[in-house]
Write an enzyme that holds these catalytic residues in place. Structure first.
Site, short mmCIF file in Angstrom:
data_model
loop_
_atom_site.label_atom_id
_atom_site.label_comp_id
_atom_site.label_asym_id
_atom_site.label_seq_id
_atom_site.Cartn_x
_atom_site.Cartn_y
_atom_site.Cartn_z
N ARG A 76 0.86 -1.20 0.00
CA ARG A 76 0.00 0.00 0.00
C ARG A 76 0.89 1.24 0.00
O ARG A 76 1.56 1.54 0.98
CB ARG A 76 -0.89 -0.03 1.25
N ARG A 102 0.29 -5.40 -10.58
CA ARG A 102 0.87 -4.82 -9.36
C ARG A 102 1.35 -5.87 -8.37
O ARG A 102 2.07 -5.54 -7.42
CB ARG A 102 -0.08 -3.82 -8.71
N HIS A 173 -0.99 4.63 -10.06
CA HIS A 173 -1.82 4.88 -8.88
C HIS A 173 -0.98 5.56 -7.79
O HIS A 173 -0.66 4.96 -6.76
CB HIS A 173 -2.34 3.52 -8.41
N GLU A 276 -4.03 9.93 -9.72
CA GLU A 276 -3.63 8.81 -10.57
C GLU A 276 -3.84 9.13 -12.05
O GLU A 276 -4.97 9.14 -12.52
CB GLU A 276 -4.48 7.58 -10.20
#
Ligand code: BG6
Length: 304
Positions: A76, A102, A173, A276
């Site tokens: 994260r 990811r 992101h 993003e």
């Protein structure tokens, strides 16, 4: 596939500018040091930038204190790469939100270092899942370049290696660090229509800067320009420029969703905001056979 630290160092290391290390987060990272003094860290898992410190400045990206590189979930924070779809897969099922890139292992394919910049290029490994946005076998190949110089530039290039047209959505992101979300604002998207992901996807517009008074989750449409994050409590502004993108996502989970997500750390939502550069919502990229698309962002800091 080259994976050991020694092999990576001998094939791709650049004396004093780029080296590889085992991160305390549990995975291999590349450390980039530009001659002007800027620093960045890139994880091979997910081709995820974890840190960017401009010359003479402080950390620009937010990374959760709970972030790990050795778990099933993406770390994260930093800049996760959402590819080859953004958000939930249209067919649902067990396809992961924001695609499989990811959490995949990426291979280092090239590095370079000059007086101006140091860069690394990564490509998705051969062991990644093959389903795409269309639910069919994915004929798309992805590569990411991270270039550190006076600022940070990240680009995600997709090539259609198949014999049929293919579609994709994607995002860089980016989690930005702010001193206090309650005093932060995002400029440059006033009067741009957005999809409100918290209100059944209704299309809305609002005037002026975006401010944060709770959860906010928007896909700005026809948004091609630079956005400015003003971190008032932190005394700086961050310019987010981009190309190959007609949509910009702005997200902060607020306290309740942050607690549900569980991996932001205590009060983590107060210290971050995601801006993003994306191809999301109606901004779907269609690639003909042999076609190529690059989604790119450039991040620079200014005092304020
Ligand atoms: C944002 C989405 O891009 O990513 C949000 O707009 C989502 O809806 C957020 O909650 C985080 O997603 P994830 O899968 O990393 O928890």
């Amino acid at each position: 596939m080259t994976t050991s630290l020694e092999a990576l160092a001998s094939e791709f290391g650049r004396d004093g500018s780029l080296w590889f290390a085992e991160s305390p987060l549990g995975g291999t990272v590349a450390e980039l040091a530009a001659s002007g003094g800027a620093r960045a860290t890139v994880a091979l898992k997910g081709a995820q930038v974890l840190s960017y410190i401009p010359a003479g400045g402080r950390e620009v990206l937010w990374l959760s204190p709970l972030a790990r590189l050795d778990g099933a979930k993406p770390a994260r924070g930093g800049i996760p790469v959402c590819w080859p779809w953004f958000g939930a897969h249209p067919e649902g099922g067990d396809r992961p939100a924001h695609g499989f890139a990811r959490t995949a292992h990426w291979m280092v394919v090239a590095t370079s270092a000059s007086a101006d910049a140091v860069s690394i290029q990564l490509a998705l490994g051969p062991d990644t899942p093959k389903h795409g946005l269309d639910g069919l076998e994915c004929p798309l190949a992805a590569s990411v370049e991270v270039r550190l110089g006076a600022d940070l530039a990240v680009s995600l290039t997709t090539r259609n290696l198949g014999s049929q047209p293919a579609r994709l959505t994607s995002a860089l992101h980016t989690y930005f660090a702010v001193a206090d979300i309650a005093e932060a604002r995002v400029e440059g998207l006033g009067l741009t229509s957005y999809i409100d992901q918290l209100d059944a996807g209704r299309i809305k517009t609002c005037e002026g800067a975006i401010v944060f008074a709770g959860e906010l989750d928007r896909i700005y449409q026809d948004a091609t320009g630079e956005v400015m994050l003003v971190d008032k409590a932190g005394g700086r502004s961050i310019a987010v420029d981009k190309s190959g993108s007609r949509s910009t996502v702005v997200w902060n989970p607020g306290p309740a969703k942050a607690a549900r997500l569980g991996d932001l750390g205590q009060e983590g939502y107060r210290q971050m905001v995601c801006i993003e550069p994306a191809n999301a919502g109606a901004d779907v990229v269609e690639l003909s056979p042999g076609g190529m698309h690059t989604l790119a962002t450039r991040i620079s800091t200014l005092p304020r």
